[in-house]
Motif scaffolding. Sequence first.
Motif, PDB file in Angstrom:
ATOM      1  N   TYR A   1       0.843  -1.199   0.000  1.00 53.94           N
ATOM      2  CA  TYR A   1       0.000   0.000   0.000  1.00 53.94           C
ATOM      3  C   TYR A   1       0.874   1.243   0.000  1.00 53.94           C
ATOM      4  CZ  TYR A   1      -3.947  -3.006   1.207  1.00 53.94           C
ATOM      5  OH  TYR A   1      -4.907  -3.976   1.196  1.00 53.94           O
TER       6      TYR A   1
ATOM      7  N   TRP B   1      -4.887   6.236   1.021  1.00 54.92           N
ATOM      8  CA  TRP B   1      -4.072   5.065   0.740  1.00 54.92           C
ATOM      9  C   TRP B   1      -4.612   4.319  -0.464  1.00 54.92           C
ATOM     10  CZ3 TRP B   1       0.252   3.421   3.485  1.00 54.92           C
ATOM     11  CH2 TRP B   1       0.568   4.190   4.610  1.00 54.92           C
ATOM     12  N   ASN B   2      -3.699   3.727  -1.253  1.00 56.88           N
ATOM     13  CA  ASN B   2      -4.066   2.923  -2.417  1.00 56.88           C
ATOM     14  C   ASN B   2      -3.194   1.677  -2.454  1.00 56.88           C
ATOM     15  OD1 ASN B   2      -5.917   4.827  -3.785  1.00 56.88           O
ATOM     16  ND2 ASN B   2      -4.079   6.095  -3.837  1.00 56.88           N
ATOM     17  N   VAL B   3      -3.692   0.654  -3.131  1.00 55.50           N
ATOM     18  CA  VAL B   3      -2.863  -0.521  -3.379  1.00 55.50           C
ATOM     19  C   VAL B   3      -1.830  -0.134  -4.419  1.00 55.50           C
ATOM     20  CG1 VAL B   3      -2.803  -2.872  -4.290  1.00 55.50           C
ATOM     21  CG2 VAL B   3      -4.664  -2.169  -2.773  1.00 55.50           C
TER      22      VAL B   3
END
Length: 140
Positions: free
Chosen positions: A55, A64-66
Amino acid sequence: SVAFGGLGGFIYSSIDYGITWNTAQTFNTSLNWASIAVSGNGQYVYSVVEGGFIYSSQNYGVDWNVSYNSALPWLYIASSSSGQYIYAVAVGGSIYMSADFGNVWNISNNNMRKWYAIATSGSGQIVYAVVDGGSIYSSN
């Protein structure tokens, strides 16, 4: 100064050298955060989930992002001071790296070992990795 930590689906942050901690982000409580790395100014934050994904946050841990969606037994992640260069190790796997703030990931070292930890210099040019119960490897 910004510090981050993860536990039980939560990522915590501190802006006072770790004296007080606040919830920076809430995820699925079953996530087992293994490691967190932060750029020198705290803008870029990266975290790995054991048996999960990598992440990233590009705005001081607010969103937050993958960053990499390959579920591996991630154990450790390291970031350069700028946050541009990131290295991650998976147990019994390879060393992965990104040279563009986590947008694209590549296998940096295809030696399947029982990696335990990884660290990088401020510039991201020099990398050290440790094998569990074994040796320390250097990129230079």
